[in-house]
Design an enzyme around this catalytic site. Sequence first.
Site, short mmCIF file in Angstrom:
data_model
loop_
_atom_site.label_atom_id
_atom_site.label_comp_id
_atom_site.label_asym_id
_atom_site.label_seq_id
_atom_site.Cartn_x
_atom_site.Cartn_y
_atom_site.Cartn_z
N SER A 1 5.95 -1.69 -2.13
CA SER A 1 5.94 -2.67 -3.24
C SER A 1 4.92 -2.31 -4.31
O SER A 1 3.91 -3.01 -4.48
CB SER A 1 5.73 -4.10 -2.72
N SER B 1 2.59 -0.62 8.39
CA SER B 1 3.40 -0.92 9.58
C SER B 1 2.53 -0.99 10.83
O SER B 1 2.73 -1.86 11.68
CB SER B 1 4.47 0.15 9.80
N GLY C 1 0.85 -1.19 0.00
CA GLY C 1 0.00 0.00 0.00
C GLY C 1 0.88 1.23 0.00
O GLY C 1 2.11 1.15 0.17
N LEU C 2 0.25 2.38 -0.15
CA LEU C 2 0.99 3.64 -0.22
C LEU C 2 1.69 3.95 1.10
O LEU C 2 1.32 3.42 2.15
CB LEU C 2 0.02 4.78 -0.54
N SER C 3 2.67 4.83 1.04
CA SER C 3 3.32 5.30 2.25
C SER C 3 2.26 5.99 3.13
O SER C 3 1.48 6.80 2.63
CB SER C 3 4.42 6.30 1.88
N GLY C 4 2.22 5.63 4.39
CA GLY C 4 1.23 6.22 5.30
C GLY C 4 -0.13 5.55 5.26
O GLY C 4 -1.07 5.99 5.92
N SER C 5 -0.25 4.47 4.48
CA SER C 5 -1.57 3.81 4.37
C SER C 5 -1.92 3.04 5.64
O SER C 5 -3.10 2.84 5.95
CB SER C 5 -1.59 2.87 3.15
P1 ADP Z 1 2.89 2.77 6.31
O1 ADP Z 1 3.62 1.71 7.07
O2 ADP Z 1 1.89 2.21 5.35
O3 ADP Z 1 3.79 3.79 5.68
P2 ADP Z 1 2.15 3.73 8.91
O4 ADP Z 1 1.57 2.52 9.57
O5 ADP Z 1 3.56 4.12 9.25
O6 ADP Z 1 1.97 3.58 7.33
O7 ADP Z 1 1.23 5.00 9.20
C1 ADP Z 1 -0.18 4.95 9.13
C2 ADP Z 1 -0.76 6.04 10.00
O8 ADP Z 1 -2.18 6.02 9.85
C3 ADP Z 1 -0.45 5.86 11.47
O9 ADP Z 1 -0.19 7.12 12.05
C4 ADP Z 1 -1.76 5.27 12.01
O10 ADP Z 1 -1.97 5.58 13.38
C5 ADP Z 1 -2.80 5.97 11.13
N1 ADP Z 1 -4.07 5.26 11.01
C6 ADP Z 1 -5.29 5.82 11.21
N2 ADP Z 1 -6.26 4.91 11.04
C7 ADP Z 1 -5.67 3.74 10.74
C8 ADP Z 1 -6.16 2.43 10.48
N3 ADP Z 1 -7.47 2.14 10.50
N4 ADP Z 1 -5.26 1.44 10.19
C9 ADP Z 1 -3.92 1.73 10.17
N5 ADP Z 1 -3.40 2.94 10.41
C10 ADP Z 1 -4.26 3.95 10.71
#
Ligand code: ADP
Length: 206
Positions: free
Chosen positions: A105, A38, A31-35
Amino acid sequence: MKNIVPHHFSISKEQRTQQKGHGAFLIWFTGLSGSGKSTIANAVEEALFKKNIHTYTLDGDNVRKGLNNNLSFSPEDRTENIRRIAEVSNLMIDAGLVVLAAFVSPYAKDRANIKNCVGHTNFVQVFVQTPVEECERRDVKGLYAKARAGEITNFTGVNAPYEAPVAPDVQINTIETTVEEAVVIIMNCIAKRLGRESGIGNRESN
Ligand code: ADP
């Protein structure tokens, strides 16, 4: 490969799996960055750990800083990044672990290669499907702002493509689904694969 003759070690993957008492496979978060990859992977690992499942999480922080610190975000290097992660995951599966991997990815071809590398039955694909506008609103690491300002080129969702999976095993829309709900969905999806044939580790640790 020339002059590489495999040694036959006496302990097999089956024996290691038997000893651990649960199946070994890869849960791949794309998924996208920030999705939320993690965040959800971390919560799933916590749930597995509580069930005494042996786990390990691979993500950008522990891979890009070490094993893959010579790779950029060009299309070729992204492919090589994913290839190495797939090979490491494969070794960890062989060791009997449930591996969680959280990587953008963006290319379908690379994700298909992971599946081929670890074997179709060992691959669970989780598409963390959060619209780019929401990822950008969250901008957890401030990277979208930098990409929009032209400070980052090749940033997925802004100036590099993301090819959404067509038939993922699990699809989570994080606007509609909480982290806790996502964990339940994923745990249900992997229940069969976890098995528990020997019964070892069936107890919750708390
Ligand atoms: P990625 O690893 O995809 O880059 P992160 O997990 O680092 O994304 O960041 C996702 C952000 O979105 C976190 O700050 C998290 O708290 C927030 N968030 C809000 N709602 C959700 C949700 N339902 N599931 C996952 N993350 C969420």
